[in-house]
Write a protein that holds these residues in place. Structure first.
Motif, PDB file in Angstrom:
ATOM      1  N   ALA A 314      16.028  -3.940   5.668  1.00 32.84           N
ATOM      2  CA  ALA A 314      17.154  -3.431   4.931  1.00 32.84           C
ATOM      3  C   ALA A 314      16.985  -3.491   3.441  1.00 32.84           C
ATOM      4  O   ALA A 314      17.125  -2.329   2.778  1.00 32.84           O
ATOM      5  N   MET A 315      16.575  -4.759   2.667  1.00 27.72           N
ATOM      6  CA  MET A 315      16.281  -4.670   1.391  1.00 27.72           C
ATOM      7  C   MET A 315      15.208  -3.848   0.955  1.00 27.72           C
ATOM      8  O   MET A 315      15.121  -3.126  -0.173  1.00 27.72           O
ATOM      9  N   GLN A 321      15.305   3.317  -2.589  1.00 25.75           N
ATOM     10  CA  GLN A 321      16.077   4.303  -3.207  1.00 25.75           C
ATOM     11  C   GLN A 321      16.696   3.709  -4.309  1.00 25.75           C
ATOM     12  O   GLN A 321      17.990   3.352  -4.495  1.00 25.75           O
ATOM     13  N   PRO A 322      15.932   3.634  -5.398  1.00 25.96           N
ATOM     14  CA  PRO A 322      16.449   2.932  -6.914  1.00 25.96           C
ATOM     15  C   PRO A 322      17.501   3.890  -7.333  1.00 25.96           C
ATOM     16  O   PRO A 322      17.824   5.209  -7.007  1.00 25.96           O
ATOM     17  N   GLY A 323      18.386   3.471  -8.236  1.00 28.05           N
ATOM     18  CA  GLY A 323      19.450   4.272  -9.020  1.00 28.05           C
ATOM     19  C   GLY A 323      20.740   3.484  -8.561  1.00 28.05           C
ATOM     20  O   GLY A 323      21.005   2.801  -7.948  1.00 28.05           O
ATOM     21  N   ASP A 324      21.824   4.488  -8.629  1.00 28.81           N
ATOM     22  CA  ASP A 324      23.160   4.148  -8.512  1.00 28.81           C
ATOM     23  C   ASP A 324      23.906   4.944  -7.526  1.00 28.81           C
ATOM     24  O   ASP A 324      25.262   4.811  -7.152  1.00 28.81           O
ATOM     25  N   LEU A 327      23.667   5.223  -0.934  1.00 29.85           N
ATOM     26  CA  LEU A 327      22.615   5.066  -0.119  1.00 29.85           C
ATOM     27  C   LEU A 327      22.569   6.056   0.927  1.00 29.85           C
ATOM     28  O   LEU A 327      23.581   6.072   1.654  1.00 29.85           O
ATOM     29  N   GLU A 328      21.301   6.780   1.249  1.00 25.47           N
ATOM     30  CA  GLU A 328      21.366   7.995   2.292  1.00 25.47           C
ATOM     31  C   GLU A 328      20.605   7.384   3.422  1.00 25.47           C
ATOM     32  O   GLU A 328      19.541   6.798   3.187  1.00 25.47           O
ATOM     33  N   GLY A 329      20.526   8.076   4.500  1.00 23.60           N
ATOM     34  CA  GLY A 329      19.856   8.301   5.627  1.00 23.60           C
ATOM     35  C   GLY A 329      20.160   6.960   6.753  1.00 23.60           C
ATOM     36  O   GLY A 329      21.108   6.203   6.433  1.00 23.60           O
ATOM     37  N   ARG A 330      19.342   6.844   7.711  1.00 23.29           N
ATOM     38  CA  ARG A 330      19.396   5.792   8.632  1.00 23.29           C
ATOM     39  C   ARG A 330      18.925   4.322   7.966  1.00 23.29           C
ATOM     40  O   ARG A 330      17.893   4.273   7.929  1.00 23.29           O
ATOM     41  N   LEU A 331      19.768   3.488   7.790  1.00 18.12           N
ATOM     42  CA  LEU A 331      19.392   2.276   6.992  1.00 18.12           C
ATOM     43  C   LEU A 331      19.420   1.316   8.152  1.00 18.12           C
ATOM     44  O   LEU A 331      20.195   1.199   9.035  1.00 18.12           O
ATOM     45  N   ALA A 332      18.542   0.171   7.889  1.00 22.13           N
ATOM     46  CA  ALA A 332      18.607  -1.015   8.470  1.00 22.13           C
ATOM     47  C   ALA A 332      19.627  -2.087   8.387  1.00 22.13           C
ATOM     48  O   ALA A 332      19.968  -2.703   9.269  1.00 22.13           O
ATOM     49  N   LEU A 333      20.451  -1.523   7.290  1.00 22.13           N
ATOM     50  CA  LEU A 333      21.483  -2.448   6.824  1.00 22.13           C
ATOM     51  C   LEU A 333      22.625  -2.395   8.099  1.00 22.13           C
ATOM     52  O   LEU A 333      23.197  -3.640   8.451  1.00 22.13           O
ATOM     53  N   ASP A 355      21.743 -10.076  -3.577  1.00 22.79           N
ATOM     54  CA  ASP A 355      21.812  -8.612  -4.596  1.00 22.79           C
ATOM     55  C   ASP A 355      22.048  -7.507  -3.741  1.00 22.79           C
ATOM     56  O   ASP A 355      21.525  -6.521  -4.342  1.00 22.79           O
ATOM     57  N   LEU A 356      22.670  -7.575  -2.637  1.00 17.31           N
ATOM     58  CA  LEU A 356      23.262  -6.302  -2.177  1.00 17.31           C
ATOM     59  C   LEU A 356      24.061  -5.458  -3.140  1.00 17.31           C
ATOM     60  O   LEU A 356      24.938  -5.716  -3.815  1.00 17.31           O
ATOM     61  N   PRO A 357      23.673  -4.076  -3.353  1.00 17.24           N
ATOM     62  CA  PRO A 357      24.411  -3.142  -4.211  1.00 17.24           C
ATOM     63  C   PRO A 357      25.538  -2.591  -3.648  1.00 17.24           C
ATOM     64  O   PRO A 357      25.618  -1.467  -3.176  1.00 17.24           O
ATOM     65  N   TRP A 358      26.531  -3.292  -3.792  1.00 12.76           N
ATOM     66  CA  TRP A 358      27.784  -3.180  -2.954  1.00 12.76           C
ATOM     67  C   TRP A 358      28.437  -1.764  -3.583  1.00 12.76           C
ATOM     68  O   TRP A 358      28.904  -1.041  -2.483  1.00 12.76           O
ATOM     69  N   ARG A 359      28.217  -1.481  -4.635  1.00 13.24           N
ATOM     70  CA  ARG A 359      28.658  -0.070  -5.183  1.00 13.24           C
ATOM     71  C   ARG A 359      28.146   1.058  -4.538  1.00 13.24           C
ATOM     72  O   ARG A 359      28.564   2.105  -4.466  1.00 13.24           O
ATOM     73  N   ARG A 360      27.044   1.005  -3.745  1.00  9.47           N
ATOM     74  CA  ARG A 360      26.054   1.975  -3.336  1.00  9.47           C
ATOM     75  C   ARG A 360      26.631   2.025  -1.892  1.00  9.47           C
ATOM     76  O   ARG A 360      26.056   3.072  -1.234  1.00  9.47           O
TER      77      ARG A 360
END
Length: 507
Positions: A314-315, A321-324, A327-333, A355-360
């Motif tokens: 997942a990470m 997908q860097p940036g702010d 997050l898009e697509g099918r994720l392992a999250l 370091d999960l990017p919660w805002r994204r």
């Protein structure tokens, strides 16, 4: 063209052909996909990939089935049923996903109109199968099309009673039309169709696959045990077939068998990944069920290996997908949170990357995190952490519910309502208000019991009956707790927490 018949038992292309869904084991052994015998008017040279595609389709190996059908089309560009088969790969019927536009585009490769496609079909039966797709991918709502498709497939089965695939697709159509959850009468109609053809076709992948789906709830699972013990042996070349047996094993609390089935499925996926130059797989449907089997078997370290591996994957996807932006697509999250919540419910462990990017991330993931922390706090009897996480569950739960439309509120929304009621009960328990805790937990139980029975690991990571029973036991109400755990044992046989609860309540 004359009608060709092909018996598929581990059929393979030439040695130079690409590996198809773990069909080739690590030592070069060719593994079987089951037995299919679908008469058609395609060229004899195109039969091998077509029949293989059909076997893969019945085992829900959609991507590989698509490639096989396309291969048949290259050999015989006018092979009508090869386009029919490819179009069906755009309907993941039991996974509530379809792409009618893509399916119709595939059919248009054969001919632009239903009349043109019918003209290329070599038999009346083939024309009937093609016309069925005009119903399935035609006009109307999904439910209207599904209901009409059942009638069409029933008619095809009636007209060609010796066609086992007509029976299998008819049974599947009945299951696929149940969008509101399991309707026992519908599932038993599907089972009845399959039971009738099973004696003559005990190695057909669709018959075995859909029979397992028809029976994969605790009340009917004993009826599916025969198919479950057979399917993986009949079609070991399909990773999903190796997993499917565990639908019955989980429903019966058979943890060693659950582990064995899903471990075999994961290994098949790993072989496929290696053949494509990819690394080991850590996340997925079978992987999640493997974690569940490990946890219920007390093999926590093995479960943790896959949980950590899924977080790693997942990470990696997040880093890609860097940036702010969101997050898009099918994720392992999704898989990572799912297996992590299993661990929290069973061992009280909640461990997510710092370091999960919660805002994204969408609010659903914040709700998963809050609920996981709540379960860990409940497990540790940590009143402060329980209060904090319960407050977060309430906030993120409200946000998730607010974003749902009416249809989702009636389905997935009920799951959120259960979690909200559990949080209210655990929070009240943490403050010493046992009456309020029991009231909220009974509300959670009522909501959960009103939801349709779902196959596999519990939809709610920690079933409400378990929490209610544990709280009642802690309060000294052992007779009532025993009744609650007995009810839980009927819904989720063999779960460690249920067995422990029965013992603690004196049952």
């Amino acid at each position: 063209m004359g009608i060709s018949r092909t018996l598929l038992i581990g059929i393979a292309l030439a040695a130079a052909a690409p590996v198809v869904q773990a069909q080739e084991a690590g030592d070069g052994e060719i593994l079987a996909l089951g037995v299919v015998d679908f008469p058609n008017s395609g060229a004899a040279e195109a039969q091998a990939p077509f029949q293989r595609g059909l076997a893969l389709l019945h085992s829900f190996e959609f991507d590989h089935a698509e490639k096989a059908f396309q291969e048949a089309q290259k050999i015989d560009p006018d092979f009508a049923m090869a386009y029919w088969g490819e179009a069906l790969t755009k309907s993941y019927s039991l996974w509530d996903w379809e792409d009618p536009a893509a399916a119709n585009a595939i059919l248009a490769k054969l001919a632009a109109t239903p009349e043109g496609r019918a003209a290329k079909a070599g038999t009346e039966r083939e024309r009937a199968y093609l016309a069925a797709l005009d119903v399935q991918f035609g006009e109307g709502t999904e439910q209207e099309r599904d209901d009409a498709y059942i009638l069409v497939m029933a008619d095809i089965q009636r007209r060609w009673p010796d066609d086992v695939d007509a029976a299998a697709f008819h049974a599947l159509a009945i299951l696929a039309a149940e969008h509101e959850g399991r309707d026992v009468a519908a599932y038993m109609r599907s089972a009845a169709i399959l039971e009738e053809v099973f004696p003559a076709h005990p190695d057909h992948p669709g018959v075995l696959h859909y029979m397992i789906h028809s029976y994969d709830d605790p009340d009917h699972a004993p009826l599916g045990l025969r198919a479950a013990r057979r399917y993986g042996k009949v079609a070991p070349g399909a990773a999903h077939a190796l997993h499917m047996n565990s639908h019955i094993f989980v429903a019966l609390g058979m943890w060693p068998e659950t582990v064995d089935a899903n471990h075999a499925s994961v290994l098949a996926s790993d072989r496929e990944a290696a053949a494509e130059g990819k690394t080991k797989t850590w996340c997925g449907h079978a992987h999640s069920w493997l974690v569940y089997g490990y946890l219920q078997s007390g093999e926590d370290a093995k479960a943790r290996e896959y949980i950590d591996g899924c977080w790693m994957r997942a990470m990696e996807q997040i880093a890609a997908q860097p940036g702010d932006g969101k997050l898009e697509g099918r994720l392992a999250l999704g898989s990572a949170f799912y297996v992590q919540m299993m661990d929290a419910a069973d061992t009280g462990t909640w461990k997510v990357p710092e370091d999960l990017p919660w805002r994204r991330l969408k609010a659903d993931y914040r709700l998963h995190d809050a609920y996981g922390r709540l379960l860990a706090a409940y497990h540790a009897d940590d009143a402060t952490a329980a209060a904090t996480s319960a407050s977060d569950v309430k906030a993120f739960g409200a946000e998730v519910l607010g974003a749902m439309d009416e249809a989702k509120r009636a389905g997935e929304g009920r799951e959120v309502e259960v979690v909200l009621a559990q949080a209210k009960g655990i929070s009240a328990l943490a403050t010493g208000n046992s009456d309020a805790a029991l009231e909220a937990l009974r509300e959670a139980v009522a909501i959960e019991l009103a939801m349709p029975v779902h196959y596999g690991p519990p939809v709610i990571a920690k079933p409400s009956l378990e929490i209610l029973g544990e709280v009642l036991t802690g309060l000294g109400c052992k007779d009532e707790a025993a009744e609650v755990f007995a009810q839980a044992a009927r819904r989720t046989p063999g779960r460690k927490a249920v067995l422990a609860g029965l013992a603690a309540s004196g049952t």
